[in-house]
Design an enzyme around this catalytic site. Sequence first.
Site, PDB file in Angstrom:
ATOM      1  N   GLU A  97       9.841   0.197 -12.958  1.00 55.31           N
ATOM      2  CA  GLU A  97       8.717   0.898 -12.326  1.00 55.31           C
ATOM      3  C   GLU A  97       7.498   0.712 -13.231  1.00 55.31           C
ATOM      4  OE1 GLU A  97       8.878   2.055  -9.411  1.00 55.31           O
ATOM      5  OE2 GLU A  97      10.862   2.896  -8.989  1.00 55.31           O
ATOM      6  N   GLU A 136       2.858  -1.308  -1.777  1.00 56.08           N
ATOM      7  CA  GLU A 136       3.555  -1.553  -3.043  1.00 56.08           C
ATOM      8  C   GLU A 136       3.938  -3.022  -3.200  1.00 56.08           C
ATOM      9  OE1 GLU A 136       7.691  -0.484  -5.420  1.00 56.08           O
ATOM     10  OE2 GLU A 136       7.142   0.718  -3.675  1.00 56.08           O
ATOM     11  N   HIS A 187      11.116  -4.007  -1.845  1.00 58.19           N
ATOM     12  CA  HIS A 187      10.627  -3.653  -0.517  1.00 58.19           C
ATOM     13  C   HIS A 187      10.014  -4.859   0.183  1.00 58.19           C
ATOM     14  CE1 HIS A 187      11.571   0.322  -1.901  1.00 58.19           C
ATOM     15  NE2 HIS A 187      10.680   0.234  -2.872  1.00 58.19           N
ATOM     16  N   HIS A 204       8.999  -2.980  -9.284  1.00 56.29           N
ATOM     17  CA  HIS A 204       8.470  -1.948  -8.386  1.00 56.29           C
ATOM     18  C   HIS A 204       7.244  -1.276  -8.990  1.00 56.29           C
ATOM     19  CE1 HIS A 204      12.015  -1.485  -5.580  1.00 56.29           C
ATOM     20  NE2 HIS A 204      12.553  -2.190  -6.568  1.00 56.29           N
TER      21      HIS A 204
END
Length: 226
Positions: A147, A26, A11, A79
Amino acid sequence: MRLKIMLDAGHGYETRGKRTPDGMREYEFNRDAAAFCKNELEKYDVDVYYSHSDSKDIPLQLRTDRANNLKVDAFVSIHANAFGSGGWNDASGIETYTYTTQPSKSTALAREIQSHLVASTQRRDRGVKFANFHVLRETDMPSVLIECGFMTNPEEAALLRTRTYRQICGKAIAKALVAFYKLKSKEHNSLYKVQLGAFSKEENARKLANRLIKAGFTPYIHIETK
């Protein structure tokens, strides 16, 4: 040829919705974990690239195109997770994704990273999973998406904010890559020269050189004439 790895901080600063309920973006976690990972990898014989930018959110297609054009050997997307519609909840843990039809090498890499991350963070092991994410589907090399904890979990969100946890995650990912690709440290390839002295007779220099060879050293003899 040197191994090439691309790190992808998922992102960007302005990506909508990628926040903890109390406002941490994030990307703040992703970029720091990627930086710690890169710093650790740079101790080894490997070229490390970024797909992301701190000045703008790079579209997914540009990220995967860059990886494919550089012909990197691995693409690693970092992430922080989320669950639900935006509030706090108790979903927790680490999980690593690869593409649904990726070859076994991608799955093996995902398992290596998952194992190192869980051991280093001591968070819940949610396992290796498969998904149709763009960065996994459109890359030509083994690719994983990691993640590192849930932004919607109060305890893990607090961890994700800290420099210490970001460093732990980045280093764990790097160590997994080092182990998986059997990377050699730059220190291993260094050569240090030590001058032991000068001899008036060549035979004395040769005798010392022979002793050094037997001890496992590689002597260098330079002969000067007056």
